[in-house]
Design a protein around this motif. Structure first.
Motif, PDB file in Angstrom:
ATOM      1  N   GLY A 168      -5.894 -17.691  55.332  1.00 43.45           N
ATOM      2  CA  GLY A 168      -6.498 -18.188  54.119  1.00 43.45           C
ATOM      3  C   GLY A 168      -8.009 -18.064  54.320  1.00 43.45           C
ATOM      4  N   VAL A 169      -8.785 -18.190  53.264  1.00 39.62           N
ATOM      5  CA  VAL A 169     -10.243 -18.106  53.404  1.00 39.62           C
ATOM      6  C   VAL A 169     -10.836 -19.395  52.861  1.00 39.62           C
ATOM      7  CG1 VAL A 169     -12.333 -16.803  52.916  1.00 39.62           C
ATOM      8  CG2 VAL A 169     -10.133 -15.615  53.034  1.00 39.62           C
ATOM      9  N   LYS A 170     -11.278 -20.274  53.760  1.00 39.29           N
ATOM     10  CA  LYS A 170     -11.862 -21.526  53.316  1.00 39.29           C
ATOM     11  C   LYS A 170     -13.130 -21.866  54.076  1.00 39.29           C
ATOM     12  CE  LYS A 170     -11.656 -25.234  50.748  1.00 39.29           C
ATOM     13  NZ  LYS A 170     -11.885 -25.112  49.283  1.00 39.29           N
ATOM     14  N   THR A 171     -13.170 -21.498  55.354  1.00 33.64           N
ATOM     15  CA  THR A 171     -14.306 -21.885  56.189  1.00 33.64           C
ATOM     16  C   THR A 171     -14.979 -20.657  56.792  1.00 33.64           C
ATOM     17  OG1 THR A 171     -13.016 -22.016  58.228  1.00 33.64           O
ATOM     18  CG2 THR A 171     -13.058 -23.990  56.836  1.00 33.64           C
ATOM     19  N   LYS A 172     -16.141 -20.892  57.375  1.00 33.49           N
ATOM     20  CA  LYS A 172     -16.856 -19.813  58.053  1.00 33.49           C
ATOM     21  C   LYS A 172     -16.018 -19.265  59.208  1.00 33.49           C
ATOM     22  CE  LYS A 172     -21.037 -18.991  60.780  1.00 33.49           C
ATOM     23  NZ  LYS A 172     -20.284 -18.930  62.041  1.00 33.49           N
ATOM     24  N   ALA A 173     -15.287 -20.139  59.878  1.00 36.26           N
ATOM     25  CA  ALA A 173     -14.429 -19.682  60.972  1.00 36.26           C
ATOM     26  C   ALA A 173     -13.369 -18.707  60.455  1.00 36.26           C
ATOM     27  CB  ALA A 173     -13.763 -20.888  61.651  1.00 36.26           C
ATOM     28  N   ASP A 174     -12.815 -18.979  59.266  1.00 43.22           N
ATOM     29  CA  ASP A 174     -11.850 -18.043  58.666  1.00 43.22           C
ATOM     30  C   ASP A 174     -12.503 -16.682  58.440  1.00 43.22           C
ATOM     31  OD1 ASP A 174      -9.941 -20.072  58.502  1.00 43.22           O
ATOM     32  OD2 ASP A 174     -10.573 -20.643  56.474  1.00 43.22           O
ATOM     33  N   ALA A 175     -13.691 -16.691  57.841  1.00 43.89           N
ATOM     34  CA  ALA A 175     -14.381 -15.435  57.539  1.00 43.89           C
ATOM     35  C   ALA A 175     -14.766 -14.690  58.809  1.00 43.89           C
ATOM     36  CB  ALA A 175     -15.621 -15.714  56.688  1.00 43.89           C
ATOM     37  N   ASP A 176     -15.182 -15.435  59.842  1.00 43.10           N
ATOM     38  CA  ASP A 176     -15.535 -14.788  61.115  1.00 43.10           C
ATOM     39  C   ASP A 176     -14.324 -14.090  61.727  1.00 43.10           C
ATOM     40  OD1 ASP A 176     -18.177 -15.536  60.998  1.00 43.10           O
ATOM     41  OD2 ASP A 176     -17.901 -17.373  62.168  1.00 43.10           O
ATOM     42  N   ALA A 177     -13.165 -14.717  61.609  1.00 40.78           N
ATOM     43  CA  ALA A 177     -11.952 -14.107  62.159  1.00 40.78           C
ATOM     44  C   ALA A 177     -11.520 -12.897  61.326  1.00 40.78           C
ATOM     45  CB  ALA A 177     -10.831 -15.153  62.205  1.00 40.78           C
ATOM     46  N   LEU A 178     -11.712 -12.986  60.022  1.00 43.67           N
ATOM     47  CA  LEU A 178     -11.250 -11.922  59.126  1.00 43.67           C
ATOM     48  C   LEU A 178     -12.150 -10.694  59.130  1.00 43.67           C
ATOM     49  CD1 LEU A 178     -10.022 -13.480  55.770  1.00 43.67           C
ATOM     50  CD2 LEU A 178      -8.916 -11.677  57.067  1.00 43.67           C
ATOM     51  N   SER A 179     -13.436 -10.892  59.286  1.00 46.87           N
ATOM     52  CA  SER A 179     -14.395  -9.807  59.075  1.00 46.87           C
ATOM     53  C   SER A 179     -14.065  -8.536  59.861  1.00 46.87           C
ATOM     54  CB  SER A 179     -15.806 -10.297  59.420  1.00 46.87           C
ATOM     55  OG  SER A 179     -16.748  -9.297  59.137  1.00 46.87           O
ATOM     56  N   PRO A 180     -13.823  -8.602  61.170  1.00 49.09           N
ATOM     57  CA  PRO A 180     -13.496  -7.350  61.883  1.00 49.09           C
ATOM     58  C   PRO A 180     -12.146  -6.793  61.494  1.00 49.09           C
ATOM     59  CG  PRO A 180     -13.299  -9.237  63.358  1.00 49.09           C
ATOM     60  CD  PRO A 180     -13.900  -9.752  62.099  1.00 49.09           C
ATOM     61  N   LEU A 181     -11.224  -7.650  61.089  1.00 50.92           N
ATOM     62  CA  LEU A 181      -9.878  -7.192  60.754  1.00 50.92           C
ATOM     63  C   LEU A 181      -9.851  -6.423  59.439  1.00 50.92           C
ATOM     64  CD1 LEU A 181      -7.831 -10.380  61.724  1.00 50.92           C
ATOM     65  CD2 LEU A 181      -8.262  -8.339  63.091  1.00 50.92           C
TER      66      LEU A 181
ATOM     67  N   GLY B 241     -22.268 -26.619  63.697  1.00 51.21           N
ATOM     68  CA  GLY B 241     -23.356 -25.879  63.068  1.00 51.21           C
ATOM     69  C   GLY B 241     -23.938 -26.590  61.866  1.00 51.21           C
ATOM     70  N   LEU B 242     -24.871 -25.909  61.215  1.00 49.59           N
ATOM     71  CA  LEU B 242     -25.527 -26.479  60.042  1.00 49.59           C
ATOM     72  C   LEU B 242     -24.662 -26.275  58.798  1.00 49.59           C
ATOM     73  CD1 LEU B 242     -29.162 -25.172  60.716  1.00 49.59           C
ATOM     74  CD2 LEU B 242     -28.315 -27.512  61.024  1.00 49.59           C
ATOM     75  N   PRO B 243     -24.761 -27.180  57.829  1.00 54.26           N
ATOM     76  CA  PRO B 243     -23.983 -27.030  56.590  1.00 54.26           C
ATOM     77  C   PRO B 243     -24.333 -25.718  55.873  1.00 54.26           C
ATOM     78  CG  PRO B 243     -24.847 -29.265  56.779  1.00 54.26           C
ATOM     79  CD  PRO B 243     -25.502 -28.466  57.864  1.00 54.26           C
ATOM     80  N   TYR B 244     -23.315 -25.092  55.291  1.00 52.66           N
ATOM     81  CA  TYR B 244     -23.490 -23.764  54.692  1.00 52.66           C
ATOM     82  C   TYR B 244     -22.787 -23.676  53.334  1.00 52.66           C
ATOM     83  CZ  TYR B 244     -18.768 -23.187  56.530  1.00 52.66           C
ATOM     84  OH  TYR B 244     -17.439 -23.360  56.812  1.00 52.66           O
ATOM     85  N   GLN B 245     -23.197 -22.666  52.565  1.00 54.47           N
ATOM     86  CA  GLN B 245     -22.612 -22.405  51.260  1.00 54.47           C
ATOM     87  C   GLN B 245     -21.293 -21.640  51.420  1.00 54.47           C
ATOM     88  OE1 GLN B 245     -25.592 -20.913  48.356  1.00 54.47           O
ATOM     89  NE2 GLN B 245     -27.022 -21.057  50.072  1.00 54.47           N
TER      90      GLN B 245
ATOM     91  N   ALA C 284     -20.026 -32.255  54.281  1.00 54.43           N
ATOM     92  CA  ALA C 284     -21.317 -31.559  54.194  1.00 54.43           C
ATOM     93  C   ALA C 284     -21.192 -30.241  53.451  1.00 54.43           C
ATOM     94  CB  ALA C 284     -21.872 -31.341  55.600  1.00 54.43           C
ATOM     95  N   GLY C 285     -20.393 -30.242  52.380  1.00 58.95           N
ATOM     96  CA  GLY C 285     -20.341 -29.087  51.487  1.00 58.95           C
ATOM     97  C   GLY C 285     -21.441 -29.195  50.440  1.00 58.95           C
ATOM     98  N   HIS C 286     -21.270 -28.478  49.336  1.00 58.62           N
ATOM     99  CA  HIS C 286     -22.310 -28.436  48.305  1.00 58.62           C
ATOM    100  C   HIS C 286     -22.657 -29.832  47.781  1.00 58.62           C
ATOM    101  CE1 HIS C 286     -22.627 -24.042  47.653  1.00 58.62           C
ATOM    102  NE2 HIS C 286     -21.408 -24.049  48.159  1.00 58.62           N
ATOM    103  N   GLY C 287     -21.637 -30.625  47.468  1.00 48.17           N
ATOM    104  CA  GLY C 287     -21.901 -31.939  46.896  1.00 48.17           C
ATOM    105  C   GLY C 287     -22.529 -32.899  47.885  1.00 48.17           C
TER     106      GLY C 287
ATOM    107  N   ALA D  64     -28.449 -16.822  56.026  1.00 48.13           N
ATOM    108  CA  ALA D  64     -28.602 -16.695  54.569  1.00 48.13           C
ATOM    109  C   ALA D  64     -27.679 -17.643  53.818  1.00 48.13           C
ATOM    110  CB  ALA D  64     -28.326 -15.256  54.143  1.00 48.13           C
ATOM    111  N   MET D  65     -26.691 -18.180  54.492  1.00 53.05           N
ATOM    112  CA  MET D  65     -25.751 -19.089  53.820  1.00 53.05           C
ATOM    113  C   MET D  65     -26.136 -20.554  53.972  1.00 53.05           C
ATOM    114  SD  MET D  65     -21.902 -17.647  54.243  1.00 53.05           S
ATOM    115  CE  MET D  65     -21.736 -18.175  55.943  1.00 53.05           C
ATOM    116  N   LEU D  66     -27.078 -20.853  54.843  1.00 48.19           N
ATOM    117  CA  LEU D  66     -27.400 -22.253  55.109  1.00 48.19           C
ATOM    118  C   LEU D  66     -28.059 -22.915  53.895  1.00 48.19           C
ATOM    119  CD1 LEU D  66     -28.858 -21.957  58.722  1.00 48.19           C
ATOM    120  CD2 LEU D  66     -26.506 -22.501  58.038  1.00 48.19           C
ATOM    121  N   PHE D  67     -27.697 -24.153  53.638  1.00 50.74           N
ATOM    122  CA  PHE D  67     -28.371 -24.900  52.575  1.00 50.74           C
ATOM    123  C   PHE D  67     -29.835 -25.131  52.930  1.00 50.74           C
ATOM    124  CE2 PHE D  67     -23.945 -26.478  51.988  1.00 50.74           C
ATOM    125  CZ  PHE D  67     -23.777 -26.087  50.677  1.00 50.74           C
TER     126      PHE D  67
END
Length: 411
Positions: A127-140, A39-43, A11-14, A60-63
């Protein structure tokens, strides 16, 4: 159309584009969109930039909002496909469920190439690939004082710009001799290197990593191949991706650096298509060589192309590739593929960070890289998609610009 049910794995872009386009083109059958994330598919592009910085939220990221899937009768299923039964045209799910299909679309994407060195398992290594990665990284990233980025490609440099803007000391380690060497010309590398250095980023070229070290499970330093020890409370790596081909491989489909598809994006099974980061297709812009493109545009356009075929309007996939990356105040847009470029013409002013590089292979224009010159990018896409050919001599003439040339040579 005899096809009554389409199952989309991924459920990525393609994958999402296939579901959207099927309904837009009048398909009335069953559509199942399989998503192995909650969750819902996101960009994905905002993950390493705006979302990471908290400038935009998840919505804002949801398709599409949740109502779209209900209203358009797209069955969004959160599960993982673990096998394809090609004989009976079924997808077997990890949960034990089974999905029957008339046509199957594999949009399984790619995953980060792992960091196979001692210490890679320490906390503070991402690494940065998924929303979970970004959620973990953001406060750090907001708290980090010493950041080491491994890899000077798009993802690594996007994160380096974010970390530097947050006030961290940023070291970038790169095995090559310039930033984004596999994607852009030497001239564009120089512009981005200068910009990053002006933001406080320090580059270490021809330099790899031997190990990560830590205390109490938290990364504290990076040991480099030239024997140095760099202080780090956060390490982010972007060293390429690996296509997710296991499902196709076990199903007996042709696989070689991606799932092999023909010019219509069909796999070796006529009931199965593949697209996006996972698909290796005969790319017109690369001399019909099997090519795998990691690009939002490619995934979206291939999704539309597959749907056109399913709806009886088959045509070879020949879309011009284009890419972009945002790094700090720089927006780089690339039209075409610069593979084999050996002659470059520069337009604009690198010092002002507004520059385009026209990449030629011999006399043939094959790609245009534009930094903070969106107009050039638009006209480059038109010129590359439609001859007559622009030569290096003409492009190098004083006063040349792409807009005027395109208008004067428009057919």
């Amino acid at each position: 159309m005899s096809i009554k049910s389409v199952v989309i794995v991924g459920a990525g872009h393609g994958g999402v584009q296939v579901a959207i386009s099927l309904r837009q083109e009048g398909f009335t059958g069953r559509i199942v969109l399989l998503n192995d994330e909650e969750g819902l598919p996101y960009q994905r592009p905002p993950l390493s930039k705006a979302y990471l910085l908290g400038k935009i939220g998840e919505s804002a990221m949801l398709f599409r909002p949740a109502t779209f899937y209900a209203e358009q009768r797209v069955e969004l299923i959160h599960d993982h496909a673990h096998a394809i039964d090609r004989t009976n045209r079924r997808v077997l799910l990890t949960s034990g469920g089974v999905l029957d299909y008339d046509h199957l679309v594999l949009a399984t994407g790619a995953h980060n190439r792992p960091l196979n060195i001692p210490g890679a398992e320490l906390a503070g290594v991402y690494g940065v690939k998924t929303k979970a990665d970004a959620d973990a990284l953001s406060p750090l990233v907001k708290a980090a004082k010493h950041v080491v980025v491994i890899g000077a490609g798009f993802i690594g440099l996007e994160f380096a710009a974010v970390a530097a803007a947050g006030g961290a000391a940023v070291e970038v380690l790169e095995l090559g001799d310039r930033p984004m060497a596999r994607a852009v010309s030497p001239q564009m590398s120089d512009l981005f290197r200068s910009a990053h250095e002006s933001w406080g980023v320090h580059f270490n070229f021809r330099c790899g990593v031997v190990a990560l070290e830590g205390e109490a499970g938290q990364v504290t330093s990076v040991t480099t191949t030239d024997g140095r020890r760099l202080v780090a409370d956060l390490v982010v790596y972007g060293i390429g991706v690996i296509p997710n081909v296991q499902l196709a491989l076990e199903a007996g489909l042709d696989v070689d650096n991606g799932i092999r598809v023909n010019s219509a994006l069909l796999t070796s099974d006529p009931a199965i298509s593949a697209l996006g980061d996972v698909a290796a297709f005969p790319c017109v812009q690369n001399g019909e060589r099997y090519t795998r493109l990691e690009s939002v545009q490619n995934a979206v356009d291939q999704g539309k192309s597959i749907v056109a075929r399913l709806m009886g309007k088959a045509a070879p996939y020949v879309a011009l590739p284009w890419f972009w990356t945002d790094q700090g105040a720089l927006k780089l847009q690339i039209a075409g593929l610069s593979i084999g470029a050996d002659n470059y013409v520069v337009l604009g002013d690198a010092g002002a960070q507004q520059m385009s590089v026209l990449c030629f292979r011999g006399e043939e224009l094959i790609a245009v890289e534009s930094c903070n010159r969106p107009g050039d990018h638009i006209y480059a896409r038109k010129i590359l998609a439609r001859p007559p050919a622009l030569t290096p001599v003409v492009a190098a003439a004083q006063g040349f610009d792409l807009k005027t040339w395109e208008a004067e040579n428009r057919r």
